[in-house]
Design a protein around this motif. Structure first.
Motif, mmCIF file in Angstrom:
data_model
loop_
_atom_site.group_PDB
_atom_site.id
_atom_site.type_symbol
_atom_site.label_atom_id
_atom_site.label_comp_id
_atom_site.label_asym_id
_atom_site.label_seq_id
_atom_site.Cartn_x
_atom_site.Cartn_y
_atom_site.Cartn_z
ATOM 1 N N GLY A 45 -6.238 -10.277 3.142
ATOM 2 C CA GLY A 45 -7.621 -9.915 2.880
ATOM 3 C C GLY A 45 -7.748 -8.614 2.109
ATOM 4 N N SER A 46 -8.632 -7.733 2.575
ATOM 5 C CA SER A 46 -8.931 -6.497 1.857
ATOM 6 C C SER A 46 -7.686 -5.619 1.736
ATOM 7 N N THR A 47 -7.514 -5.073 0.546
ATOM 8 C CA THR A 47 -6.283 -4.345 0.228
ATOM 9 C C THR A 47 -6.604 -3.087 -0.564
ATOM 10 N N LEU A 48 -5.903 -1.983 -0.242
ATOM 11 C CA LEU A 48 -5.927 -0.774 -1.056
ATOM 12 C C LEU A 48 -4.802 -0.859 -2.074
ATOM 13 N N ALA A 49 -5.089 -0.545 -3.338
ATOM 14 C CA ALA A 49 -4.066 -0.534 -4.390
ATOM 15 C C ALA A 49 -4.112 0.809 -5.102
ATOM 16 N N ILE A 50 -2.953 1.474 -5.177
ATOM 17 C CA ILE A 50 -2.843 2.763 -5.847
ATOM 18 C C ILE A 50 -1.786 2.660 -6.932
ATOM 19 N N GLY A 51 -2.118 3.117 -8.135
ATOM 20 C CA GLY A 51 -1.201 3.095 -9.265
ATOM 21 C C GLY A 51 -1.684 2.128 -10.338
ATOM 22 N N PRO A 52 -1.160 2.319 -11.544
ATOM 23 C CA PRO A 52 -0.175 3.325 -11.928
ATOM 24 C C PRO A 52 -0.712 4.756 -11.819
ATOM 25 N N TRP A 53 0.217 5.684 -11.571
ATOM 26 C CA TRP A 53 -0.084 7.111 -11.508
ATOM 27 C C TRP A 53 0.557 7.755 -12.734
ATOM 28 N N ASN A 54 -0.246 8.386 -13.566
ATOM 29 C CA ASN A 54 0.224 8.868 -14.865
ATOM 30 C C ASN A 54 0.336 10.373 -14.980
ATOM 31 N N ALA A 55 -0.437 11.126 -14.219
ATOM 32 C CA ALA A 55 -0.461 12.581 -14.385
ATOM 33 C C ALA A 55 -0.799 13.246 -13.062
#
Length: 618
Positions: A45-55
């Motif tokens: 179900g509900s999901t946290l997504a982090i990235g891409p991280w560039n700076a």
């Protein structure tokens, strides 16, 4: 708002905040620095997504907006990663007293291309903590993403660390029969098929067990260390200073020597001898130079040679001398942004002139408007603000810079001492090693790779993320790995009514000396069972000082008395790993040691190749 517990952490826009550290002088827009999204994924179900991280620095994270009225607990959930490596996925616990921050603790997860369960035990916090909060994020750049779902927090005193009481299980293949060597010989490294080994001058296959510590200020104090190490069954020592004391100690005992490794230390030299050579430049907003030396500065080569020579002139024919750690304390953080020190900057601009010929060709590729290469050099553009072509040119030159450093240091040591082994700089394990990964293949020119790896205490023994990092070091270089320093502290080590002596990182300490002994034996056993690890050294001999306080990392207290639990456990382990030790009068009762887990199958090699494809040959 303070939330009760146990509780589930809902994934909704008003429940989580985006957090990113860019620095006050950063020219990068927040939206371009990192991507934060919420989505729905089967089956969770509900999901946290982090990235891409560039700076930015440290990491990019989603932080839960509500605090828990707790000083300890356990966070649970599921996660998966894309193009991620070990220590690239981070969980952060932040602690507060009356709303004021007391600090934070980072926990790192192994890479996982499929949904995997995790639980993070937050066992203790700074004194006075009344609330805490949770963050989930990424600590690795280069187009990587982390996903989290099904999150919950419960107060269980952070799942106390459990260690086993059984004897350690040794799964490493037995060492081969002695090799035929014509004396006088020197140490070498051999892959015997089932495992790598350190081969002594007499042809015996061995594993280095030792202590990473400063020698005593005189022969007598060094002799006391020598006797203790021999009594405990150690065969080696890593000398950070006072090589002369170890020379004297071994000369007095020619038939019962300790094997000596010598650490070279350019960051320390730069601090002690200001202006002796240039280091890489600071980025905007930083007052200090970077710790990495500028290998294009001719003063660095001259200073490095002189420093190696001060050691080599005494040990180049010594059969008990193993070799050199080429450096220690180096940071690889944001190297492409640091190349504007004088020597490196001149070499970089010269390489651009060769590649593009005229400034207009460079501007077309970079999307810039420099009038000349001189203007480019004067303005020192930051690759974080540039397009893909600019980032590529900075990254390619940075590889050349690191390659020059590796060739320079290895060549100088070999010219000054042709008889002994050369190990790489002592890499720092954990998130710091992520920054070095794009360059690790360049370090295969050394005989072995050195790393400092403290015990993390998420569970008994080595973590999966630590094992994965050891595999990365071995796979990318093709060389065996030496764990040059490891330690942990206990929180019951107070003396004379003072506050407990704790490791300066605070978070890695265990409750008492029994747990310290059991965990140390378990961790060192796990290292021995890794077939490409050729040794591990405890750091250090005696409790030391850091940040103005005593830290419990030694075999002895500051008053010179032994920690009997730790010394007994390590004596027992050394007996199993290498040789029968002599009696240890002051140590009473062996501490329990834990069983080594089965070796994990991490599959990190494919991930490395996806993240860093097509490396140039070196």
């Amino acid at each position: 708002m303070v939330e009760p517990f146990p509780m589930h952490l809902p994934i909704a826009a008003d429940e989580w905040s985006k957090e990113l550290s860019l620095g006050v002088d950063s020219d990068v827009a927040v939206g371009a620095a990192a991507s934060f999204t919420m989505a729905t994924e089967v089956p969770y179900g509900s999901t946290l997504a982090i990235g891409p991280w560039n700076a930015g620095f440290r990491h990019a994270e989603y932080r839960y907006n509500k605090k828990f009225q707790s000083a300890a607990g356990t966070l649970r959930g599921v996660y998966r990663t894309e193009n991620m490596m070990s220590y690239g996925t981070v969980v952060t616990a932040s602690f507060y007293k009356s709303g004021k921050s007391l600090g934070s603790q980072d926990f790192y997860l192994d890479a996982s291309t499929t949904w995997s369960y995790f639980q993070i035990p937050i066992r203790f916090s700074p004194p006075g903590t009344d609330t805490m909060s949770i963050g989930l994020g990424v600590a690795q750049k280069v187009w990587s993403r982390a996903f989290f779902s099904s999150l919950s927090f419960s107060r269980e005193d952070g799942l106390p660390l459990k260690t086993c009481v059984e004897a350690p299980l040794l799964t490493r293949a037995p060492s081969p029969a002695p090799a035929a060597i014509t004396p006088p010989g020197f140490f070498r490294l051999v892959n015997a098929g089932s495992a790598w080994w350190l081969v002594t001058p007499h042809g015996h296959y061995a594993y280095s067990t030792g202590v990473a510590a400063r020698a005593g200020e005189d022969v007598n104090s060094t002799g006391a260390q020598f006797q203790l190490y021999k009594a405990m069954g150690f065969n080696s020592v890593s000398a950070d200073s006072n090589i002369g004391s170890w020379i004297s100690a071994n000369t007095l005992r020619p038939f019962d020597t300790l094997w000596v490794f010598q650490t070279l230390n350019t960051p320390s030299w730069a601090e002690r001898f200001s202006g002796a050579f240039d280091r890489l430049a600071a980025v905007k907003g930083e007052a200090a130079e970077h710790s990495f030396p500028d290998p294009y500065d001719p003063k660095f080569a001259a200073f490095y040679r002189a420093s190696v020579r001060t050691v080599a002139q005494y040990v180049q024919n010594a059969p008990w001398f193993v070799g050199y750690y080429a450096d220690t304390g180096l940071s690889f953080t944001d190297l492409p942004r640091r190349i504007w020190s004088p020597g490196a900057a001149q070499a970089f601009v010269s390489s651009l002139l060769v590649k593009y010929g005229i400034i207009g060709m460079l501007n077309n590729e970079w999307g810039t408007h420099f009038e000349s290469f001189e203007e480019l050099s004067a303005k020192k553009p930051d690759p974080e603000t540039g397009n893909a072509a600019m980032k590529r040119d900075f990254a390619l030159f940075t590889r050349e810079l690191v390659k020059r450093y590796v060739l320079l240091t290895s060549t100088i040591i070999r010219e000054e001492d042709a008889n002994h082994l050369i190990f790489s700089n002592r890499f720092a394990s954990g998130p710091e090693l992520l920054e070095a990964t794009p360059y690790l293949d360049l370090f295969s020119i050394y005989d072995g790779i050195a790393v400092d790896m403290p015990v993390e205490n998420l569970h008994a023994g080595m973590t999966l993320a630590q094992r994965s990092q050891l595999e990365i070091l071995n796979r990318l270089t093709g060389r065996p790995v030496m764990v040059a320093g490891t330690s942990l502290a206990a929180r019951d080590s107070g003396e004379d009514g003072r506050a407990p002596l704790i490791d300066p990182t605070f978070w890695r300490s265990v409750p008492d000396q029994n747990a310290r002994a059991a965990q140390a034996a378990h961790f060192l056993t796990d290292l021995y069972n890794v077939p490409f690890v050729i040794g591990a050294h405890w750091a250090g001999y005696q409790d030391g000082f850091a940040g103005g306080q005593v830290v419990n990392t030694g075999l002895l207290r500051r008053d010179g008395t032994l920690y009997p639990e730790l010394t007994s456990a390590l004596t027992k382990l050394n007996h199993q790993l290498y040789q029968a030790p002599q009696p240890l009068p002051e140590a009473t009762g062996a501490a329990p040691v834990a069983t080594a887990p089965a070796k994990p199958e991490t599959g990190i090699w494919q991930t490395v190749r996806r993240i860093y494809p097509g490396r140039p040959a070196h």
